[in-house]
Scaffold this active site. Structure first.
Site, mmCIF file in Angstrom:
data_model
loop_
_atom_site.group_PDB
_atom_site.id
_atom_site.type_symbol
_atom_site.label_atom_id
_atom_site.label_comp_id
_atom_site.label_asym_id
_atom_site.label_seq_id
_atom_site.Cartn_x
_atom_site.Cartn_y
_atom_site.Cartn_z
ATOM 1 N N MET A 231 5.918 -4.777 4.491
ATOM 2 C CA MET A 231 4.475 -4.805 4.232
ATOM 3 C C MET A 231 4.060 -6.262 4.167
ATOM 4 O O MET A 231 3.773 -6.812 3.099
ATOM 5 C CB MET A 231 4.168 -4.042 2.941
ATOM 6 C CG MET A 231 4.271 -2.533 3.141
ATOM 7 S SD MET A 231 4.368 -1.636 1.591
ATOM 8 C CE MET A 231 6.107 -1.799 1.274
ATOM 9 N N ASP B 54 6.223 8.259 3.633
ATOM 10 C CA ASP B 54 6.442 7.347 2.507
ATOM 11 C C ASP B 54 5.197 7.286 1.637
ATOM 12 O O ASP B 54 4.117 6.936 2.113
ATOM 13 C CB ASP B 54 6.771 5.953 3.068
ATOM 14 C CG ASP B 54 6.973 4.906 1.984
ATOM 15 O OD1 ASP B 54 7.168 5.279 0.817
ATOM 16 O OD2 ASP B 54 6.941 3.702 2.322
ATOM 17 N N GLY B 55 5.388 7.632 0.352
ATOM 18 C CA GLY B 55 4.317 7.498 -0.618
ATOM 19 C C GLY B 55 3.980 8.810 -1.293
ATOM 20 O O GLY B 55 3.482 9.735 -0.644
ATOM 21 N N GLY B 56 4.311 8.906 -2.567
ATOM 22 C CA GLY B 56 3.974 10.109 -3.335
ATOM 23 C C GLY B 56 4.744 11.350 -2.911
ATOM 24 O O GLY B 56 4.328 12.470 -3.197
ATOM 25 N N ASP C 68 11.289 -2.044 -0.006
ATOM 26 C CA ASP C 68 9.878 -2.375 0.196
ATOM 27 C C ASP C 68 9.650 -3.877 0.057
ATOM 28 O O ASP C 68 9.679 -4.417 -1.053
ATOM 29 C CB ASP C 68 9.019 -1.620 -0.826
ATOM 30 C CG ASP C 68 8.826 -0.161 -0.434
ATOM 31 O OD1 ASP C 68 8.411 0.092 0.709
ATOM 32 O OD2 ASP C 68 9.102 0.717 -1.275
ATOM 33 N N HIS D 130 15.546 2.545 0.952
ATOM 34 C CA HIS D 130 14.264 2.032 1.436
ATOM 35 C C HIS D 130 13.902 0.778 0.644
ATOM 36 O O HIS D 130 13.730 0.836 -0.582
ATOM 37 C CB HIS D 130 13.213 3.133 1.249
ATOM 38 C CG HIS D 130 11.865 2.832 1.801
ATOM 39 N ND1 HIS D 130 11.540 3.008 3.136
ATOM 40 C CD2 HIS D 130 10.736 2.380 1.199
ATOM 41 C CE1 HIS D 130 10.266 2.679 3.332
ATOM 42 N NE2 HIS D 130 9.755 2.291 2.160
ATOM 43 N N HIS E 267 11.042 -1.807 4.846
ATOM 44 C CA HIS E 267 9.628 -1.531 5.087
ATOM 45 C C HIS E 267 8.862 -2.822 4.860
ATOM 46 O O HIS E 267 8.651 -3.234 3.713
ATOM 47 C CB HIS E 267 9.166 -0.409 4.148
ATOM 48 C CG HIS E 267 7.731 -0.044 4.304
ATOM 49 N ND1 HIS E 267 7.071 0.752 3.398
ATOM 50 C CD2 HIS E 267 6.813 -0.368 5.257
ATOM 51 C CE1 HIS E 267 5.810 0.902 3.787
ATOM 52 N NE2 HIS E 267 5.632 0.221 4.906
ATOM 53 N N GLY F 261 4.101 1.615 -5.892
ATOM 54 C CA GLY F 261 4.806 2.890 -6.042
ATOM 55 C C GLY F 261 4.018 3.783 -6.991
ATOM 56 O O GLY F 261 3.064 3.336 -7.631
ATOM 57 N N GLY F 262 4.410 5.035 -7.050
ATOM 58 C CA GLY F 262 3.837 5.954 -8.040
ATOM 59 C C GLY F 262 2.419 6.410 -7.779
ATOM 60 O O GLY F 262 1.735 6.869 -8.694
ATOM 61 N N SER G 82 13.314 4.906 -2.383
ATOM 62 C CA SER G 82 12.639 3.607 -2.417
ATOM 63 C C SER G 82 13.039 2.850 -3.685
ATOM 64 O O SER G 82 12.742 3.287 -4.799
ATOM 65 C CB SER G 82 11.130 3.799 -2.406
ATOM 66 O OG SER G 82 10.509 2.584 -2.788
ATOM 67 N N MET H 283 7.111 -6.828 0.193
ATOM 68 C CA MET H 283 5.659 -7.106 0.121
ATOM 69 C C MET H 283 5.455 -8.593 -0.063
ATOM 70 O O MET H 283 6.178 -9.230 -0.836
ATOM 71 C CB MET H 283 5.032 -6.369 -1.065
ATOM 72 C CG MET H 283 5.244 -4.863 -1.048
ATOM 73 S SD MET H 283 4.307 -4.081 -2.367
ATOM 74 C CE MET H 283 5.040 -2.437 -2.355
ATOM 75 N N MET I 164 2.438 6.506 6.555
ATOM 76 C CA MET I 164 2.244 6.271 5.119
ATOM 77 C C MET I 164 1.382 7.386 4.540
ATOM 78 O O MET I 164 0.339 7.729 5.105
ATOM 79 C CB MET I 164 1.534 4.931 4.880
ATOM 80 C CG MET I 164 2.358 3.698 5.196
ATOM 81 S SD MET I 164 3.817 3.535 4.169
ATOM 82 C CE MET I 164 3.108 3.387 2.528
HETATM 83 C C1 DX5 Z 1 4.315 1.919 -1.214
HETATM 84 C C2 DX5 Z 1 5.749 1.858 -0.780
HETATM 85 C C3 DX5 Z 1 6.510 3.099 -1.018
HETATM 86 C C4 DX5 Z 1 6.605 3.476 -2.468
HETATM 87 C C5 DX5 Z 1 7.100 4.865 -2.612
HETATM 88 O O1 DX5 Z 1 3.698 0.760 -0.821
HETATM 89 O O2 DX5 Z 1 5.821 1.599 0.615
HETATM 90 O O3 DX5 Z 1 7.816 2.995 -0.454
HETATM 91 O O4 DX5 Z 1 7.419 2.641 -3.190
HETATM 92 O O5 DX5 Z 1 7.168 5.149 -3.967
HETATM 93 P P1 DX5 Z 1 6.696 6.550 -4.554
HETATM 94 O O6 DX5 Z 1 7.631 7.557 -3.982
HETATM 95 O O7 DX5 Z 1 6.825 6.350 -6.002
HETATM 96 O O8 DX5 Z 1 5.287 6.770 -4.089
HETATM 97 ZN ZN ZN Z 2 7.762 1.901 1.610
#
Ligand code: DX5
Ligand code: ZN
Length: 227
Positions: free
Chosen positions: A70, A174-176, A36, A34, A68, A147-148, A9, A38, A140
């Site tokens: 969002m 996706d996520g963490g 993102d 990936h 992705h 992120g993070g 990502s 938003m 998700m």
């Molecule tokens: C969250 C994003 C993820 C995120 C993943 O809204 O869709 O793609 O950036 O980042 P990590 O791996 O740091 O959780």
């Molecule tokens: Zn994402």
């Protein structure tokens, strides 16, 4: 079983050097990137849109952009993202009332279609008809928007449920996700792995990418042995 694909990502990358960051990840073994997107509506944050993705696709020839989305009203951006070189357009099920029409519109523009569900949306919200039409399902494992964040274990059963219903579909998490949390994701049957912080924050991203990939492949081999 669909093959293991790692999709770093770029939200965790140095946006000032986005093209170089994408190239660096490809060199380190990433197959997809990936992206993102938003919009400040579906989620509070704003990241990037089609103009930036267009620069990336021009600057990184052959890149597979796993977009992705969002965003609210995901039907609005299909043409722009396609024109920008998007390879996969993954929208949130929560953001549309016409998922089938949207999938058709995405395919019309020669992109793969993905359907994402946020942590509070059950796997059953994805009907058989929608899943059959889609190329990828995204579960998700954090609330979309940043992120993070900490990986939410309680989302993992949704991956198992979807894998049981759709043995051949690409299922993304996706996520963490990182070396500490890939185990349950792989065992549950996800094969497309997004990781931001865990890959971009690593001293040796190639080792993290290889580890994520081999964990998925080992879980797949185990699952194949059982069936
Ligand atoms: C969250 C994003 C993820 C995120 C993943 O809204 O869709 O793609 O950036 O980042 P990590 O791996 O740091 O959780
Ligand atoms: Zn994402």
């Amino acid at each position: 079983m669909p093959r293991a694909i790692i999709s770093p990502s770029v939200l965790a990358s140095d946006f000032g050097h986005l093209n170089a960051e994408c190239k660096r990840m490809i060199k380190n073994g990433a197959e997809w990137l990936h992206m993102d997107v938003m919009d400040g509506h579906f989620v509070p944050n704003i990241t990037m849109g089609a103009p930036i993705l267009s620069c990336v696709s021009k600057g990184v020839p052959g890149i597979f952009m796993d977009c992705h989305m969002m965003v609210a009203h995901p039907e609005r951006w299909v043409n722009d993202i396609a024109d920008a070189g998007g390879s996969l357009y993954c929208f949130h099920l929560e953001a549309t009332s016409e998922p089938l029409l949207l999938i058709d519109a995405i395919h019309e523009r020669n992109m793969k279609a993905g359907v994402a569900i946020s942590p509070d949306t059950p796997s059953t919200a994805i009907t058989d008809e929608v899943a059959d039409a889609a190329d990828m399902l995204l579960v998700m494992t954090v609330y979309p928007g940043r992120g993070g964040q900490r990986f939410l274990d309680r989302c993992v059963p949704k991956v198992s449920e979807l894998r049981a219903r759709f043995p051949h579909k690409d299922i993304e998490v996706d996520g963490g996700v990182g070396p500490k949390t890939i185990g349950p994701c792989a065992d549950a049957g996800s094969n497309v792995i997004v990781a931001g912080t865990a890959i971009f924050g690593a001293e040796k991203p190639e080792e993290v990418i290889a580890l994520l990939k081999s964990t998925v492949e080992t879980a797949q081999a185990k699952a194949a042995g059982r069936s």
